[in-house]
Design a protein around this motif. Structure first.
Motif, mmCIF file in Angstrom:
data_model
loop_
_atom_site.group_PDB
_atom_site.id
_atom_site.type_symbol
_atom_site.label_atom_id
_atom_site.label_comp_id
_atom_site.label_asym_id
_atom_site.label_seq_id
_atom_site.Cartn_x
_atom_site.Cartn_y
_atom_site.Cartn_z
ATOM 1 N N UNK A 160 0.816 -1.208 0.000
ATOM 2 C CA UNK A 160 0.000 0.000 0.000
ATOM 3 C C UNK A 160 0.859 1.272 0.000
ATOM 4 N N UNK A 161 0.521 2.175 -0.910
ATOM 5 C CA UNK A 161 1.187 3.465 -0.994
ATOM 6 C C UNK A 161 2.514 3.467 -1.737
ATOM 7 N N UNK A 162 2.981 2.302 -2.174
ATOM 8 C CA UNK A 162 4.307 2.221 -2.800
ATOM 9 C C UNK A 162 4.281 2.364 -4.319
ATOM 10 N N UNK A 163 3.148 2.031 -4.941
ATOM 11 C CA UNK A 163 3.085 2.017 -6.398
ATOM 12 C C UNK A 163 3.828 0.827 -6.997
ATOM 13 N N UNK A 164 4.101 -0.189 -6.153
ATOM 14 C CA UNK A 164 4.900 -1.337 -6.605
ATOM 15 C C UNK A 164 4.235 -2.672 -6.233
ATOM 16 N N UNK A 165 4.421 -3.636 -7.123
ATOM 17 C CA UNK A 165 4.013 -5.018 -6.870
ATOM 18 C C UNK A 165 5.248 -5.723 -6.314
ATOM 19 N N UNK A 166 5.096 -6.330 -5.150
ATOM 20 C CA UNK A 166 6.248 -6.931 -4.470
ATOM 21 C C UNK A 166 6.364 -8.432 -4.642
ATOM 22 N N UNK A 167 5.301 -9.100 -5.077
ATOM 23 C CA UNK A 167 5.385 -10.543 -5.255
ATOM 24 C C UNK A 167 4.026 -11.140 -5.538
ATOM 25 N N UNK A 168 3.946 -12.463 -5.335
ATOM 26 C CA UNK A 168 2.727 -13.210 -5.630
ATOM 27 C C UNK A 168 2.431 -14.178 -4.498
ATOM 28 N N UNK A 169 1.181 -14.625 -4.469
ATOM 29 C CA UNK A 169 0.758 -15.610 -3.478
ATOM 30 C C UNK A 169 -0.452 -16.347 -4.034
ATOM 31 N N UNK A 170 -0.727 -17.514 -3.503
ATOM 32 C CA UNK A 170 -1.950 -18.231 -3.858
ATOM 33 C C UNK A 170 -3.014 -17.921 -2.816
ATOM 34 N N UNK A 171 -4.174 -17.486 -3.276
ATOM 35 C CA UNK A 171 -5.324 -17.289 -2.408
ATOM 36 C C UNK A 171 -6.142 -18.571 -2.507
ATOM 37 N N UNK A 172 -6.185 -19.345 -1.416
ATOM 38 C CA UNK A 172 -6.755 -20.690 -1.490
ATOM 39 C C UNK A 172 -8.143 -20.830 -0.892
ATOM 40 N N UNK A 173 -8.537 -19.903 -0.007
ATOM 41 C CA UNK A 173 -9.830 -20.061 0.642
ATOM 42 C C UNK A 173 -10.220 -18.765 1.344
ATOM 43 N N UNK A 174 -11.509 -18.617 1.602
ATOM 44 C CA UNK A 174 -12.034 -17.512 2.393
ATOM 45 C C UNK A 174 -12.971 -18.118 3.426
ATOM 46 N N UNK A 175 -12.687 -17.871 4.701
ATOM 47 C CA UNK A 175 -13.433 -18.503 5.790
ATOM 48 C C UNK A 175 -14.021 -17.420 6.687
ATOM 49 N N UNK A 176 -15.328 -17.495 6.959
ATOM 50 C CA UNK A 176 -15.921 -16.562 7.915
ATOM 51 C C UNK A 176 -15.524 -16.991 9.325
ATOM 52 N N UNK A 177 -15.095 -16.028 10.123
ATOM 53 C CA UNK A 177 -14.581 -16.321 11.457
ATOM 54 C C UNK A 177 -15.546 -15.885 12.558
ATOM 55 N N UNK A 178 -15.619 -16.707 13.605
ATOM 56 C CA UNK A 178 -16.283 -16.306 14.837
ATOM 57 C C UNK A 178 -15.231 -15.618 15.696
#
Length: 114
Positions: free
Chosen positions: A39-57
Motif C-alpha cells: 500500500x502506498x508504494x506504487x509497486x508489486x512486491x510478489x505473488x501468493x496463492x489465495x486458497x480459501x475464504x473462511x468466515x470467522x467467529x
C-alpha cells in the motif's frame, strides 16, 4: 491477474511466512495466484496463492492469532461485523518490485494488465 493491496507490516509478514491469513471484512470468491501490492508504494512486491475464504467467529479469531498476526490485546473483538480469513499459501517475493499504474478508486483490488 488481480493484485491485492496490503499495508506494512502485514505484507512483510506474509512474505516471511509469518502470516497466512489476511483478515478482511468481506468474503472473496477469487482463488489462485494473485499479486501483492504494498500500500502506498506504487509497486508489486510478489505473488501468493489465495486458497480459501473462511468466515470467522470471535473464538476462531482469538484462537488462531498465529495465522493472522494480530496482537492478543487487539483480538478482544472482531475487527468487522462479518470477519473473514483469506487463506494464503506459497508466497513468492520478487527480486525487484514491479511498478504498476494505480487506478482511481482502487482500495482492495487492482486489475493488472499484462
Amino acid at each position: 491477474m488481480k493484485a491485492l493491496i496490503i499495508k506494512s507490516p502485514w505484507i512483510d509478514m506474509i512474505f516471511e511466512g509469518k502470516k497466512t491469513w489476511e483478515i478482511r471484512g468481506s468474503n472473496t470468491k477469487i482463488r489462485g495466484k494473485i499479486a501483492l501490492i504494498k500500500s502506498g508504494s506504487g509497486m508489486i512486491y510478489g505473488e501468493i496463492n489465495l486458497v480459501e475464504s473462511i468466515e470467522l467467529s470471535l473464538t476462531d479469531y482469538q484462537e488462531n492469532r498465529r495465522f493472522h498476526g494480530v496482537a492478543s490485546e487487539a483480538a478482544g473483538e472482531l475487527p468487522y461485523k462479518r470477519t473473514y480469513a483469506w487463506v494464503l499459501d506459497k508466497p513468492r517475493i520478487y527480486k525487484e518490485p514491479v511498478p504498476y499504474k494505480h487506478p482511481m478508486g482502487a482500495v482492495i483490488w487492482v486489475r493488472l494488465t499484462e
